[in-house]
Design an enzyme around this catalytic site. Structure first.
Site, PDB file in Angstrom:
ATOM      1  N   CYS A 117       4.997   9.118  55.584  1.00  0.00           N
ATOM      2  CA  CYS A 117       3.557   8.861  55.512  1.00  0.00           C
ATOM      3  C   CYS A 117       3.338   7.594  54.697  1.00  0.00           C
ATOM      4  CB  CYS A 117       2.837  10.036  54.855  1.00  0.00           C
ATOM      5  SG  CYS A 117       1.041   9.976  55.099  1.00  0.00           S
ATOM      6  N   CYS A 119       0.410   7.277  52.563  1.00  0.00           N
ATOM      7  CA  CYS A 119      -0.625   7.454  51.526  1.00  0.00           C
ATOM      8  C   CYS A 119      -0.112   7.282  50.096  1.00  0.00           C
ATOM      9  CB  CYS A 119      -1.345   8.777  51.687  1.00  0.00           C
ATOM     10  SG  CYS A 119      -0.289  10.221  51.511  1.00  0.00           S
ATOM     11  N   CYS A 127      -3.718   7.432  54.749  1.00  0.00           N
ATOM     12  CA  CYS A 127      -2.407   7.618  55.381  1.00  0.00           C
ATOM     13  C   CYS A 127      -2.107   6.561  56.434  1.00  0.00           C
ATOM     14  CB  CYS A 127      -2.333   9.012  56.005  1.00  0.00           C
ATOM     15  SG  CYS A 127      -2.570  10.326  54.785  1.00  0.00           S
ATOM     16  N   LYS A 192      -1.936  20.279  60.560  1.00  0.00           N
ATOM     17  CA  LYS A 192      -2.169  19.950  59.159  1.00  0.00           C
ATOM     18  C   LYS A 192      -3.660  19.765  58.921  1.00  0.00           C
ATOM     19  CE  LYS A 192      -1.257  16.542  55.566  1.00  0.00           C
ATOM     20  NZ  LYS A 192      -0.395  15.471  55.052  1.00  0.00           N
ATOM     21  N   ARG A 202      -2.096  15.352  45.010  1.00  0.00           N
ATOM     22  CA  ARG A 202      -2.646  13.992  44.934  1.00  0.00           C
ATOM     23  C   ARG A 202      -2.623  13.469  43.503  1.00  0.00           C
ATOM     24  NH1 ARG A 202      -7.266  14.764  49.625  1.00  0.00           N
ATOM     25  NH2 ARG A 202      -5.742  15.257  51.250  1.00  0.00           N
ATOM     26  N   ARG A 214      -9.964  12.572  54.182  1.00  0.00           N
ATOM     27  CA  ARG A 214      -9.048  12.489  55.311  1.00  0.00           C
ATOM     28  C   ARG A 214      -9.550  13.218  56.559  1.00  0.00           C
ATOM     29  NH1 ARG A 214      -5.311  10.163  52.192  1.00  0.00           N
ATOM     30  NH2 ARG A 214      -4.043  11.270  50.646  1.00  0.00           N
ATOM     31  N   GLU A 231      -2.790  20.287  68.924  1.00  0.00           N
ATOM     32  CA  GLU A 231      -1.900  19.474  68.082  1.00  0.00           C
ATOM     33  C   GLU A 231      -0.439  19.896  68.271  1.00  0.00           C
ATOM     34  OE1 GLU A 231      -2.225  16.886  66.317  1.00  0.00           O
ATOM     35  OE2 GLU A 231      -4.308  16.661  65.756  1.00  0.00           O
ATOM     36  N   LYS A 246       0.359  23.665  57.838  1.00  0.00           N
ATOM     37  CA  LYS A 246       0.095  23.344  56.445  1.00  0.00           C
ATOM     38  C   LYS A 246      -1.392  23.282  56.172  1.00  0.00           C
ATOM     39  CE  LYS A 246       0.575  19.472  53.353  1.00  0.00           C
ATOM     40  NZ  LYS A 246       0.774  18.072  53.248  1.00  0.00           N
ATOM     41  N   SER A 272       0.640  22.414  47.171  1.00  0.00           N
ATOM     42  CA  SER A 272       0.492  22.290  45.718  1.00  0.00           C
ATOM     43  C   SER A 272      -0.558  23.223  45.124  1.00  0.00           C
ATOM     44  CB  SER A 272       0.172  20.837  45.368  1.00  0.00           C
ATOM     45  OG  SER A 272      -0.978  20.395  46.053  1.00  0.00           O
ATOM     46  N   TYR A 311       7.147  24.672  46.310  1.00  0.00           N
ATOM     47  CA  TYR A 311       7.538  24.250  44.960  1.00  0.00           C
ATOM     48  C   TYR A 311       8.178  25.393  44.188  1.00  0.00           C
ATOM     49  CZ  TYR A 311       4.534  20.521  46.498  1.00  0.00           C
ATOM     50  OH  TYR A 311       3.982  19.503  47.250  1.00  0.00           O
TER      51      TYR A 311
HETATM   52  C1  PBG Z   1       1.192  13.093  52.680  1.00  0.00           C
HETATM   53  C2  PBG Z   1       1.296  14.497  52.248  1.00  0.00           C
HETATM   54  C3  PBG Z   1       0.383  15.272  51.511  1.00  0.00           C
HETATM   55  C4  PBG Z   1       0.993  16.508  51.286  1.00  0.00           C
HETATM   56  C5  PBG Z   1       2.232  16.457  51.920  1.00  0.00           C
HETATM   57  N1  PBG Z   1       2.383  15.211  52.535  1.00  0.00           N
HETATM   58  C6  PBG Z   1      -0.921  14.915  50.913  1.00  0.00           C
HETATM   59  C7  PBG Z   1      -2.112  14.777  51.742  1.00  0.00           C
HETATM   60  O1  PBG Z   1      -2.100  14.905  52.958  1.00  0.00           O
HETATM   61  O2  PBG Z   1      -3.125  14.473  51.121  1.00  0.00           O
HETATM   62  C8  PBG Z   1       0.411  17.647  50.498  1.00  0.00           C
HETATM   63  C9  PBG Z   1       1.397  18.568  49.893  1.00  0.00           C
HETATM   64  C10 PBG Z   1       0.864  19.481  48.863  1.00  0.00           C
HETATM   65  O3  PBG Z   1      -0.339  19.578  48.565  1.00  0.00           O
HETATM   66  O4  PBG Z   1       1.711  20.174  48.304  1.00  0.00           O
HETATM   67  N2  PBG Z   1       0.255  12.834  53.655  1.00  0.00           N
END
Ligand code: PBG
Length: 323
Positions: A117, A119, A127, A192, A202, A214, A231, A246, A272, A311
């Protein structure tokens, strides 16, 4: 009378009929890496670090030892090294490329996945390439393809495109094939969502968009099943080898849906915010962290995920092996 309790009376019986399995090999540990000399703890994600190359190597060694399925790498750049086109993402000397080379040299047996990616490398935090107020799809495809090729050249075992640009899987597959990496699989972040559960990530990657959000590329959480199917169908057709959903918990129905519809391994990303909520409640003594984590991961497996990016991976593996 039907008595479901009959099969629950004895621990050996419960073990016999237990269907859901959860092993360290089902878990992928996400790791953040920066070029600073020291690892920095991430405040909003207790137990997680922005690793230095050196501490990353240590963490990867632990992942291997724990028998994890692998690791996925995210690069972190200081703001002054970012630019509008996210050059750090496809620089052969970029932080992730250096990290991959180092890990694959030291631990050839470890599965190293690269998040693909822009970003974490763009000054605006989006992104893709920004023109006016829009994130341009087709110009971004070229840069994502370059990023994937650069990651494969560094030795990545798998690339995982997460930018949610239309056609990104096809563009990356074509570029990898042409560059001599037809054997490198694509783990697609197919489904996603534009989720508020990414907040702590972030912070960790310093990748919050500087304007807007986004929603023009990530999926609307309330769009409906048709969008997820669409998708997934596209990424399946474009040549993704594995499909990911995700975040995980609010979208377990879609994990099951994809599992039933596609003859490919399905992954889920416990993101996260989902991690930090468990950590925060556990720190307050409100929940039993070990039990809640293992129950959560087993639920994601039952929904149909072959493996989980989480994690919690390293700790969960320890708990699983300790019995
Ligand atoms: C990159 C990306 C993101 C995450 C994984 N790859 C951030 C986003 O899309 O803002 C998020 C992972 C997480 O929150 O643990 N695009």
């Amino acid at each position: 009378m039907e008595r479901p309790r009959r099969l629950r009376q004895h621990p050996a019986l419960r073990r016999l009929v237990r269907e859901v399995t959860l092993e360290p090999r089902h878990l992928i540990q996400p790791l953040f890496v920066h070029l600073g000399p020291e690892p920095e703890p991430i405040a909003s994600m207790p137990g997680q670090y922005r690793h230095s190359l050196e501490s990353l190597e240590e963490a990867a060694g632990q992942a291997l030892e724990a028998g994890l399925g692998g690791v996925i790498l995210f690069g972190v750049l200081p703001q002054e090294q970012k630019d509008a086109l996210g050059r750090g993402a496809y620089d052969d000397e970029g932080v992730v490329q250096q990290a991959i080379r180092r890990l694959k040299t030291r631990y050839p047996e470890l599965l190293v996945i690269a998040d693909t990616c822009l970003c974490e490398y763009t000054s605006h935090g989006h992104c893709g390439v920004v023109v006016g107020n829009t994130v341009e799809n087709d110009t971004t495809l070229k840069l994502l393809a370059q990023t994937a090729v650069s990651q494969a050249r560094a030795g990545a075992d798998v690339v995982a495109p997460s930018a949610m640009m239309d056609g990104q899987v096809r563009a990356i597959r074509k570029a990898l094939d042409e560059a001599g990496y037809p054997h490198v699989p694509i783990l697609s972040y197919a489904v996603k969502f534009a989720s508020s559960f990414y907040g702590p990530f972030r912070d960790a990657a310093d990748s919050a968009p500087s304007f807007g959000d986004r929603s023009s590329y990530q999926m609307d959480p309330t769009a409906g099943v048709w969008d997820a199917l669409r998708e997934a169908r596209l990424d399946d057709a474009e040549g993704a080898d594995m499909l990911m959903v995700k975040p995980a918990l609010a979208y377990l129905d879609l994990v099951r849906l994809l599992k039933d519809r596609f003859a490919k391994p399905i992954a889920a990303y416990l993101v996260s915010g989902e991690y930090s909520m468990i950590k925060a409640a556990a720190e307050r003594g409100w929940i039993d962290e070990r039990k809640v984590v293992l129950e959560t991961l087993a639920g994601i497996r039952r929904a149909g995920a072959q493996f989980v990016l989480t994690y919690h991976a390293q700790e969960a593996a320890r708990w699983l092996t300790a019995g």
